[in-house]
Scaffold this motif. Structure first.
Motif, mmCIF file in Angstrom:
data_model
loop_
_atom_site.group_PDB
_atom_site.id
_atom_site.type_symbol
_atom_site.label_atom_id
_atom_site.label_comp_id
_atom_site.label_asym_id
_atom_site.label_seq_id
_atom_site.Cartn_x
_atom_site.Cartn_y
_atom_site.Cartn_z
ATOM 1 N N GLY A 143 0.855 -1.176 0.000
ATOM 2 C CA GLY A 143 0.000 0.000 0.000
ATOM 3 C C GLY A 143 0.892 1.227 0.000
ATOM 4 O O GLY A 143 1.874 1.281 0.746
ATOM 5 N N VAL A 144 0.600 2.189 -0.855
ATOM 6 C CA VAL A 144 1.425 3.396 -0.971
ATOM 7 C C VAL A 144 0.538 4.621 -0.783
ATOM 8 O O VAL A 144 -0.508 4.754 -1.427
ATOM 9 C CB VAL A 144 2.143 3.465 -2.336
ATOM 10 C CG1 VAL A 144 2.855 4.799 -2.506
ATOM 11 C CG2 VAL A 144 3.140 2.320 -2.463
ATOM 12 N N ALA A 145 0.952 5.505 0.112
ATOM 13 C CA ALA A 145 0.203 6.728 0.401
ATOM 14 C C ALA A 145 0.986 7.934 -0.098
ATOM 15 O O ALA A 145 2.151 8.116 0.265
ATOM 16 C CB ALA A 145 -0.055 6.855 1.893
ATOM 17 N N PHE A 146 0.343 8.744 -0.932
ATOM 18 C CA PHE A 146 0.910 10.014 -1.384
ATOM 19 C C PHE A 146 0.224 11.125 -0.592
ATOM 20 O O PHE A 146 -0.984 11.334 -0.726
ATOM 21 C CB PHE A 146 0.659 10.226 -2.872
ATOM 22 C CG PHE A 146 1.331 9.221 -3.764
ATOM 23 C CD1 PHE A 146 2.677 9.340 -4.066
ATOM 24 C CD2 PHE A 146 0.617 8.166 -4.297
ATOM 25 C CE1 PHE A 146 3.309 8.418 -4.901
ATOM 26 C CE2 PHE A 146 1.222 7.233 -5.135
ATOM 27 C CZ PHE A 146 2.574 7.366 -5.428
ATOM 28 N N SER A 147 0.986 11.826 0.223
ATOM 29 C CA SER A 147 0.447 12.926 1.032
ATOM 30 C C SER A 147 1.051 14.234 0.542
ATOM 31 O O SER A 147 2.219 14.529 0.808
ATOM 32 C CB SER A 147 0.785 12.716 2.516
ATOM 33 O OG SER A 147 0.262 11.495 2.974
ATOM 34 N N ALA A 148 0.269 14.992 -0.195
ATOM 35 C CA ALA A 148 0.738 16.283 -0.701
ATOM 36 C C ALA A 148 0.565 17.328 0.390
ATOM 37 O O ALA A 148 -0.534 17.524 0.911
ATOM 38 C CB ALA A 148 -0.038 16.684 -1.951
ATOM 39 N N PHE A 177 8.811 1.796 3.772
ATOM 40 C CA PHE A 177 9.692 2.843 3.264
ATOM 41 C C PHE A 177 8.973 4.178 3.352
ATOM 42 O O PHE A 177 7.746 4.242 3.409
ATOM 43 C CB PHE A 177 10.140 2.572 1.818
ATOM 44 C CG PHE A 177 9.056 2.719 0.784
ATOM 45 C CD1 PHE A 177 8.689 3.963 0.287
ATOM 46 C CD2 PHE A 177 8.395 1.606 0.293
ATOM 47 C CE1 PHE A 177 7.686 4.102 -0.658
ATOM 48 C CE2 PHE A 177 7.392 1.721 -0.660
ATOM 49 C CZ PHE A 177 7.040 2.984 -1.132
ATOM 50 N N ILE A 178 9.750 5.236 3.367
ATOM 51 C CA ILE A 178 9.203 6.586 3.253
ATOM 52 C C ILE A 178 10.107 7.395 2.338
ATOM 53 O O ILE A 178 11.293 7.094 2.184
ATOM 54 C CB ILE A 178 9.081 7.307 4.613
ATOM 55 C CG1 ILE A 178 10.459 7.474 5.257
ATOM 56 C CG2 ILE A 178 8.131 6.584 5.541
ATOM 57 C CD1 ILE A 178 10.450 8.404 6.444
ATOM 58 N N ALA A 179 9.533 8.413 1.721
ATOM 59 C CA ALA A 179 10.306 9.333 0.881
ATOM 60 C C ALA A 179 9.581 10.674 0.884
ATOM 61 O O ALA A 179 8.367 10.739 1.084
ATOM 62 C CB ALA A 179 10.439 8.803 -0.539
ATOM 63 N N TYR A 180 10.318 11.733 0.679
ATOM 64 C CA TYR A 180 9.710 13.064 0.660
ATOM 65 C C TYR A 180 10.556 13.989 -0.189
ATOM 66 O O TYR A 180 11.776 13.844 -0.300
ATOM 67 C CB TYR A 180 9.561 13.625 2.077
ATOM 68 C CG TYR A 180 10.853 13.681 2.855
ATOM 69 C CD1 TYR A 180 11.642 14.822 2.881
ATOM 70 C CD2 TYR A 180 11.303 12.557 3.557
ATOM 71 C CE1 TYR A 180 12.837 14.849 3.582
ATOM 72 C CE2 TYR A 180 12.492 12.581 4.254
ATOM 73 C CZ TYR A 180 13.251 13.723 4.263
ATOM 74 O OH TYR A 180 14.444 13.749 4.937
ATOM 75 N N ALA A 203 4.778 7.101 1.362
ATOM 76 C CA ALA A 203 5.101 6.020 2.289
ATOM 77 C C ALA A 203 4.516 4.729 1.756
ATOM 78 O O ALA A 203 3.472 4.717 1.100
ATOM 79 C CB ALA A 203 4.551 6.308 3.682
ATOM 80 N N GLY A 204 5.200 3.612 2.028
ATOM 81 C CA GLY A 204 4.714 2.305 1.599
ATOM 82 C C GLY A 204 4.672 1.334 2.767
ATOM 83 O O GLY A 204 5.486 1.410 3.687
#
Length: 208
Positions: A143-148, A177-180, A203-204
């Motif tokens: 599951g991948v969350a895109f938080s703008a 994982f996380i990335a920003y 985040a995944g």
């Protein structure tokens, strides 16, 4: 597992040994977002258009990393043993296997509550990913969350602090994982509504 934080405004962390191949994907994801923002000179963030464009950016990063990817494809879903026709958001094939991905997107105001809201979004994405997993086809389900992130116009003077607070909280989220990425051009441009949309978090979570 590994943290690559270039500065306070971009970076990623991988926490699952099964996702080591994602290091290159996440590096390419950062570069794609920054290149888009640089060429468009800010004010037109690539991540501001919703879920499907963000999935497309991730697919592009996968291709650039040497993987193959396919998004928005017909796929059978499983809900408590009942099968139904549907679509999966993305699949990424790498030498280590096949990752089927379900994504969620949401605008979230930057600040102290950012991490908790993003965690809820990630859990919703994880539930959808579990329905898409097929052990005969896929190695993993993510599951991948895109938080703008956005900041109201009257809070602009606190932008740096709000970004840092959000990153610090984000690093505490339970995830694979996380990335920003907060591209410099996007931190200087107001939207037509007078607000700022300086960056994106991704985040995944593994749910197989």
């Amino acid at each position: 597992m590994s943290l690559k934080m270039i500065d306070s405004f971009r970076g990623f962390e991988i926490r699952s040994k099964d996702l080591s191949h994602w290091a290159v994907i996440l590096e390419e994801w950062l570069l794609i977002i920054e290149r888009f923002s640089r060429i468009r000179k800010g004010g037109d963030s690539p991540y501001g258009y919703g879920e499907r464009p963000n999935v497309g950016l991730l697919a592009g990063a996968a291709w650039r990393s040497g993987c193959i990817a396919l998004n928005e494809f017909a796929h059978q879903k499983n809900s408590e043993g009942a099968l139904s026709k549907g679509r999966a958001d993305l699949v990424i094939e790498s030498p280590t296997g096949s990752d089927v991905i379900e994504a969620k997107f949401e605008w979230v105001e930057l600040g102290t509550n950012f991490a908790s809201k993003t965690g809820q979004l990630l859990n919703r994405a994880g539930k959808d990913a579990k329905r898409s997993f097929d052990s005969a086809i896929h190695t993993r389900a993510l599951g991948v969350a895109f938080s703008a992130g956005f900041i109201l116009g009257n809070q602009a003077e606190n932008m740096r602090q709000r970004i840092i607070e959000s990153v610090e909280g984000y690093l505490k989220i339970d995830s694979a994982f996380i990335a920003y990425c907060f591209p410099e051009p996007e931190r200087r441009v107001r939207t037509p509504e007078g607000n700022f949309t300086p960056g994106i978090f991704m985040a995944g979570i593994e749910v197989r």
